[in-house]
Design an enzyme around this catalytic site. Structure first.
Site, PDB file in Angstrom:
ATOM      1  N   HIS A 237      40.508  36.417  43.408  1.00  0.00           N
ATOM      2  CA  HIS A 237      41.362  37.121  44.362  1.00  0.00           C
ATOM      3  C   HIS A 237      42.795  36.658  44.172  1.00  0.00           C
ATOM      4  O   HIS A 237      43.047  35.515  43.779  1.00  0.00           O
ATOM      5  CB  HIS A 237      40.905  36.847  45.800  1.00  0.00           C
ATOM      6  CG  HIS A 237      41.543  37.749  46.805  1.00  0.00           C
ATOM      7  ND1 HIS A 237      42.760  37.471  47.377  1.00  0.00           N
ATOM      8  CD2 HIS A 237      41.135  38.938  47.333  1.00  0.00           C
ATOM      9  CE1 HIS A 237      43.074  38.438  48.215  1.00  0.00           C
ATOM     10  NE2 HIS A 237      42.115  39.344  48.207  1.00  0.00           N
TER      11      HIS A 237
ATOM     12  N   ASP B 229      34.646  42.214  47.983  1.00  0.00           N
ATOM     13  CA  ASP B 229      34.053  43.324  47.244  1.00  0.00           C
ATOM     14  C   ASP B 229      32.739  42.929  46.585  1.00  0.00           C
ATOM     15  O   ASP B 229      31.899  43.791  46.305  1.00  0.00           O
ATOM     16  CB  ASP B 229      35.016  43.834  46.170  1.00  0.00           C
ATOM     17  CG  ASP B 229      36.253  44.469  46.767  1.00  0.00           C
ATOM     18  OD1 ASP B 229      36.102  45.262  47.709  1.00  0.00           O
ATOM     19  OD2 ASP B 229      37.365  44.176  46.307  1.00  0.00           O
TER      20      ASP B 229
END
Length: 459
Positions: A337, A396
């Site tokens: 991320h 996700d």
């Protein structure tokens, strides 16, 4: 009106040799040496080498924390996400313990800045219920006509069409923009589900359009309108509701929210602003990532004869990074991320309920494979790549599995993200309109030398 000839159709939808030649010209004349970005201290992606974003604005809406100060220095820590100053972990714990759905309560918080009282929440819920409607014949005249195979594009067209029905579409005063935002938040589930059913109807499936129920929460209505038998379990609704809460906002700097600020600063209307944000979210590097995770795991499950074979799983991950597996992009989707380096709090919250849902749905083997990849991927990435910060599973990674277990069609994965994030976009649009009266216009350094014009005969 002339009909298109086959030659015209070919030119419109095929990459012809002429287009290929022109594309090569584009590539040749648009390439910039990577060293120049370092030379001129350009922050590509508006982030430095450690992933820290360039300061572009101020916000009260949400905060993403992934570092803490130790002995005067910033060091990575477990990630935290705050909505209006409240830790997302505490917010989720609060509405779970109270045994009510969180979407309505937390969207109130993001929009208005305070947690609602019981009376305020009830009034707000009524406001949303009143706005769960579309203009007369909108489903027939807009949604049913030329439905798109891509639901994000279908949604964008529907939202832009709503502009035509709004007598005050271009009014950017706060009360009017708030009205528009509340309308879109309420209407979004209908636009999403109806668009999906309309496309499937064109493919020969049965058409069923259910009106939302005033007694149900946003998450419950999505599941009810989506399923022909209208049935869902409490656990399914609870987890979808949690997914909506976790995806509502993520600081002002994520791509789609920054797009909201940029487009709002130009003075344009709410409908155009939301569609611009959706165009950003659609990208596979942003909201479309959860589909990529699911597709990657489907490919992995097909390639592996034994999902419990750690050596085989490790080799597949190595092949991913070496651009030999799946889409040959060199990525392990769902890992890493831009901000978090130790843990993504949204993924941490999700994971606690994913196992429970996996047991209810009979997905224990898939869940075990996801867990193995989550634990193994950081080491494999560390061996293969030079990384400047830690790598961890992001939201996700598990959201795709959750949506799969909920029997949600993959084409709705990103729209469901948008159904949540539209709350954050609305809050940020209102904040931009209230505080900043200056169009956002960053600088780009020109590199092309100035040249004298050459007459056609001399070229």
């Amino acid at each position: 009106m002339m009909t298109m000839t086959k030659n015209v159709e070919h030119a419109l939808f095929e990459i012809t040799p002429e287009i290929q030649q022109l594309a090569q010209l584009c590539e040749d004349n648009n390439a910039i040496e990577k060293e120049l970005y370092t030379k001129y201290e350009v922050k590509r992606g508006l982030r430095d080498v450690n992933g820290k974003g360039v300061l572009a604005g101020l916000t009260n809406i949400s905060d993403v924390c992934a570092k803490k100060i130790v002995d005067g220095e910033e060091v990575p820590c477990a990630g935290n996400l705050y909505y209006r100053g409240y830790n997302i972990k505490e917010l989720v714990k609060g509405f779970l313990e109270a045994k009510h759905y969180g979407f309505e309560e937390i969207s109130y918080l993001l929009l208005f800045g305070e947690l609602p009282t019981e009376k305020q929440l009830a009034a707000y819920h009524e406001t949303l219920v009143e706005r769960r409607t579309l203009p007369p014949n909108f489903v027939r005249d807009v949604i049913m006509k030329a439905p798109s195979r891509d639901m994000m594009n279908s949604l964008s067209r529907s939202i832009l069409s709503l502009y035509s029905y709004d007598a005050k579409a271009d009014d950017t005063t706060i009360p009017n923009v708030l009205r528009q935002c509340l309308n879109l938040i309420s209407q979004f589930p209908m636009l999403m589900v109806y668009g999906y059913h309309a496309y499937n109807y064109r493919l020969g499936e049965d058409l069923f359009i259910y009106a939302p129920s005033p007694e149900l929460s946003t998450a419950e209505n999505i599941l009810m309108m989506l399923r022909e038998d209208r049935k869902y379990t409490k656990l399914e609704a609870k987890i979808l509701d949690m997914a909506l809460v976790l995806h509502m906002d993520h600081g002002g700097g994520n791509n789609s929210t920054f797009t909201t600020h940029v487009v709002t600063s130009s003075g344009t209307d709410t409908y155009s602003t939301i569609v611009a944000a959706m165009a950003s979210l659609k990208g596979p590097k942003h909201g479309g990532a959860n589909i990529k995770v699911t597709q990657m795991f489907e490919d992995m499950k097909q390639k592996l004869t034994d999902w419990k074979d750690e050596d085989a799983v490790r080799q597949y991950l190595c092949d991913l990074l070496d651009k030999k597996a799946f889409d040959q992009k060199g990525l392990i989707y769902g890992m890493g991320h831009a901000i978090y380096s130790v843990s993504d709090p949204r993924a941490d919250i999700f994971k606690k309920f994913v196992k429970q849902l996996a047991k209810e749905k009979g997905f224990e083997e898939e869940y075990a494979l996801y867990e193995m990849v989550e634990h193994m991927a950081p080491d494999v990435i560390g061996e293969k790549r030079r990384i400047y910060k830690g790598v961890n599973a992001n939201v996700d990674f598990y959201s795709g599995l959750v949506y799969s277990m909920l029997d949600l069609p993959p084409s709705l994965y990103t729209p469901i993200f948008a159904a949540a994030r539209i709350v954050g976009w609305s809050a940020h649009r209102l904040e931009e309109l209230k505080n900043v009266d200056k169009i956002i216009r960053p600088a780009y350094k020109p590199l092309a030398p100035h040249r004298d014009y050459i007459k056609m005969d001399d070229r």
